[in-house]
Design a protein around this motif. Structure first.
Motif, short mmCIF file in Angstrom:
data_model
loop_
_atom_site.label_atom_id
_atom_site.label_comp_id
_atom_site.label_asym_id
_atom_site.label_seq_id
_atom_site.Cartn_x
_atom_site.Cartn_y
_atom_site.Cartn_z
N ASP A 46 -11.35 9.73 4.80
CA ASP A 46 -11.44 9.30 6.19
C ASP A 46 -10.04 8.87 6.62
O ASP A 46 -9.45 7.97 6.04
CB ASP A 46 -12.39 8.11 6.29
N ALA A 47 -9.50 9.60 7.61
CA ALA A 47 -8.11 9.37 8.01
C ALA A 47 -7.86 7.89 8.29
O ALA A 47 -6.86 7.32 7.86
CB ALA A 47 -7.79 10.19 9.25
N GLU A 48 -8.82 7.26 8.97
CA GLU A 48 -8.59 5.88 9.38
C GLU A 48 -8.59 4.92 8.19
O GLU A 48 -7.89 3.93 8.19
CB GLU A 48 -9.67 5.48 10.38
N ASP A 49 -9.44 5.25 7.19
CA ASP A 49 -9.53 4.36 6.04
C ASP A 49 -8.46 4.65 5.00
O ASP A 49 -7.94 3.75 4.35
CB ASP A 49 -10.90 4.52 5.36
N ASP A 50 -8.15 5.95 4.79
CA ASP A 50 -7.43 6.34 3.57
C ASP A 50 -5.98 6.74 3.79
O ASP A 50 -5.25 6.89 2.82
CB ASP A 50 -8.18 7.49 2.88
N ALA A 51 -5.56 6.96 5.02
CA ALA A 51 -4.18 7.36 5.23
C ALA A 51 -3.25 6.23 4.80
O ALA A 51 -3.57 5.05 4.98
CB ALA A 51 -3.96 7.70 6.70
N GLU A 52 -2.12 6.63 4.19
CA GLU A 52 -1.17 5.59 3.79
C GLU A 52 -0.33 5.22 5.01
O GLU A 52 0.60 5.93 5.37
CB GLU A 52 -0.27 6.11 2.67
#
Lengths: 557, 168
Positions: free
Chosen positions: B122-128
């Motif tokens: 999930d881009a919002e949760d997992d993007a650094e």
């Protein structure tokens, strides 16, 4: 009128809503007068129940109303003790606010044609009658009838409008509920075969004489039946599947009340019918699993209603935990937690209704900028959300501290594991709530995956200080504010409420006030628990505190 | 207490058939299962009342074992009424389900499948997310503006050159 007691009016809290429903049905073509009749009925019922609570609060103990002019145990008895009195009051507060919300939603709303208003209000009253009946029932079969009244009303409310998703959810819900009722009925039939009575006080006295294996069987059958209704872990699969499809006010009242009736029945089973350590280990494990599985489910959902349904399942685990640690502080905290959770969970569902009203969706991936669109809704969401997550000044924190204290007093390694699980669940609840908060309220709506059209427009207008598409309807906001306020007020009355819950728990553990109210003093003497059973509950039972409990606070009669 | 073995056997068969039918996906069969289930329990209540053959009336001089216990009959009557009402409601619901979906089957919850099929990433949760260098950055200078373009293989955010009015 020295021998008059308001408790003798207890049957009215079942009868009034049914009468109100009958009148409301005759007014099918006049929505306005229907709403007036419904609200008036609820106000009167609530006033009566508050009066009963005050009476019980002051005089203590339990009182029974015997119907039909027979002596107990033949008569159908309705029993008002501390626990049932507080449950009645909390349930009618919740029902009244949800009714106000629903009435405002039904009028002047473009969703109105989808909801046949003419059957909504009477059905709601019948649901209330069923809930009250279940809380008051002093008779297993009457409890079953109470369950059936509320379930049948809930079938109608869940499938109201008969749209595709609701019918789909309704079928599963009806089948699961009927199966749980049948299991309960089988248990009643077998208890009747074994003891020759269905009066709960009488059953409680006679069950102890049965073969322990048979007792275990009956006990487990009752727990399975109630467990499905309360949505305890392996039996909770139906809840997140069916609740979210219903209209917001319906889901709100289901989430607040229906599962709690199951919890109420489990508490009665564990204290009145089958006291002592029988299945506490099993219940402890189940409560921990309910908490964790429920909250992990909530983490992956993207519809607010579904998230809340999963947190509901998860927090049922807390209440079962409080019962299964089997000591007074645990049971006290359970009573407090049930009161807290009914209010908060309903408030959160109503706020979801407000979000849907402004943006047309409750999907987290389609929402954003809510704090800008409506700061009021943001505040109304944040307070109960923090409350549910157990942030200190709020009642959720106080309840959880009580429950954890119960676990610590219990002291077994398993109880410690479950204490850890409950703390983890509390933390995860906070994460779940903050996930909704950051995405729905703080994130700019353009950043969401698939922005809702109406939400986009509202955000744009809010930015430009233009007139919004829809302002927060006052009729919807006021009941929500009321319920959120009640939730906050629980913090301020926490001291007296905890004392009250403590006495309620004490009454339930000793059983004697309840049995004395129904069957008289002699039976209560016989029913007094052995000292070692009471010690299991963490009470030194040798001083005969149980018998004094009933007449505490001066002569009742 | 004496129990009628034949009735008990019939009840057992009814419960067995009911459980079997309830396992089915077809709505009509589920309904038949529920009917058998509720009627099986009605039978159980009657069985619990003891041997048949006497009227449920007590008059003076009737011995203890010469009348039938009336309470189970009252209970059965109540539960027959309840199960009848619920069967009628379920029938209406199944008909409605047939009208809407044209299938006599338990329908699948689409949203449930969507949740199950959503990617673990999930881009919002997992993007650094890149650390912001200053809290006084302008909106369009947000280094994380492109986090949605991240993938599971490469969760780092590589912003293209910020231009005026990126966000609007």
């Amino acid at each position: 009128m020295s021998d008059f007691s308001v408790v003798s009016l207890a049957p009215l809290s079942v009868l009034l809503p049914i009468l109100g429903a009958a009148i409301a049905f005759t007014l099918v073509r006049r929505p306005m007068s229907q709403i007036v009749v419904t609200l008036a009925t609820m106000v009167i019922t609530m006033a009566l129940e508050i009066w009963m609570l005050v009476d019980v609060w002051i005089n203590g103990g339990a009182e029974a109303v015997l119907l039909g002019g027979w002596e107990a145990p033949i008569a159908i008895s309705l029993v008002v003790d501390r626990f049932s009195a507080i449950m009645l009051v909390v349930s009618s507060i919740v029902v009244l606010s949800v009714l106000l919300f629903a009435s405002a939603q039904g009028l002047g709303d473009d969703e109105a044609p989808q909801q046949p208003v003419s059957i909504f209000h009477p059905t709601f009253l019948i649901l209330t009658a069923g809930v009250s009946n279940a809380f008051l029932a002093g008779d297993l079969f009457n409890l079953y009838v109470g369950f059936e009244i509320l379930l049948t009303a809930s079938y109608v409310l869940l499938t109201i409008g008969g749209t595709g998703p609701r019918v789909r959810a309704g079928v599963t819900y009806v089948v699961v509920s009927v199966v749980s009722s049948v299991i309960f009925l089988v248990a009643i039939a077998m208890i009747y075969g074994a003891t020759g009575t269905v009066n709960m006080a009488d059953v409680a006295m006679k069950l102890g004489e049965l073969d322990p294996d048979l007792q275990q069987l009956l006990h487990l059958m009752l727990l399975v039946g109630f467990g499905i209704k309360a949505a305890v872990f392996p039996l909770s699969f139906w809840l997140p599947d069916s609740y979210p499809t219903a209209p917001a006010p319906v889901t709100a009242v289901f989430a607040g009340l229906l599962t709690k009736v199951g919890v109420y029945a489990i508490v009665r089973t564990e204290t009145l019918l089958f006291p002592g350590d029988r299945v506490n280990t099993l219940l402890l494990v189940i409560s921990g699993l309910t908490m964790l599985v429920g909250i992990l489910g909530a983490l992956v959902q993207f519809d607010i209603k579904r998230v809340l349904s999963f947190t509901l399942v998860s927090h049922i685990g807390y209440m079962i935990f409080g019962v299964s640690v089997a000591n007074q502080i645990g049971l006290t905290a359970t009573v407090f937690y049930v009161v807290h959770h009914i209010t908060i969970q309903t408030a959160l569902f109503l706020v979801t209704g407000l979000i849907e009203y402004r943006t047309g969706t409750a999907n987290i991936d389609r929402l954003g900028s809510m704090a800008k669109i409506s700061p009021l809704v943001a505040v109304l969401f944040l307070i109960p959300a923090l409350n549910l997550g157990g942030i200190p000044p709020f009642s959720g924190f106080l309840g959880k501290v009580g429950l954890i204290e119960g676990g610590v007093v219990n002291g077994t390694p398993l109880a410690w594991v479950m204490v850890a699980a409950s703390v983890a669940t509390s933390l995860l609840t906070l994460i779940v709530m903050m996930r909704i908060w950051t995405r729905v309220f703080w994130r700019p709506i353009e950043d969401s995956e698939d922005p809702a059209m109406r939400g986009m427009e509202e955000a744009k207008r809010a930015e430009a200080n233009a007139k919004p598409l829809r302002t927060d309807s006052r009729g919807l906001v006021v009941p929500t504010i009321g319920l959120v306020t009640v939730g906050v007020a629980l913090t301020f009355v926490a001291g007296p409420l905890f004392d009250f819950a403590d006495e309620a728990a004490n009454d339930m553990i000793h059983r004697t006030p309840y049995i004395e109210a129904v069957l008289g003093e002699e039976a209560a003497q016989q029913a007094q628990l052995e000292a070692d059973v009471l010690e299991d509950w963490g009470i030194s039972g040798s001083d005969g505190a149980g018998t004094q409990q009933g007449s505490e606070g001066g002569p009742v009669d | 207490m004496t129990i009628d073995a034949v009735l008990l056997l019939i009840m057992g068969v009814m419960f067995a058939a009911a459980v079997y039918l309830l396992m089915d996906r077809t709505l009509t069969r589920i309904m038949f299962g529920l009917m058998l289930f509720t009627n099986g329990v009605n039978l159980l209540i009657v069985i619990m009342a003891g041997p048949a053959g006497f009227p449920p009336i007590v008059t003076d001089g009737v011995a203890d074992d010469e009348y039938f216990d009336p309470l189970p009959q009252a209970l059965t009557l109540t539960s027959i009424v309840i199960s009848f009402a619920i069967t009628a409601f379920l029938l209406a619901l199944i008909y409605r389900s047939w009208v809407l979906a044209r299938r006599d089957e338990v329908q699948v919850d689409i949203e449930d499948i969507q949740v199950a099929e959503q990617p673990a990433y999930d881009a919002e949760d997992d993007a650094e997310l890149t650390d912001e260098e200053s809290e006084f950055l302008e909106d369009h200078e947000d280094p994380n503006i492109d986090y949605e373009l991240t993938t599971q293989d490469d969760p780092t955010v590589r912003p293209h050159d910020p231009k005026e009015g990126d966000r609007r």
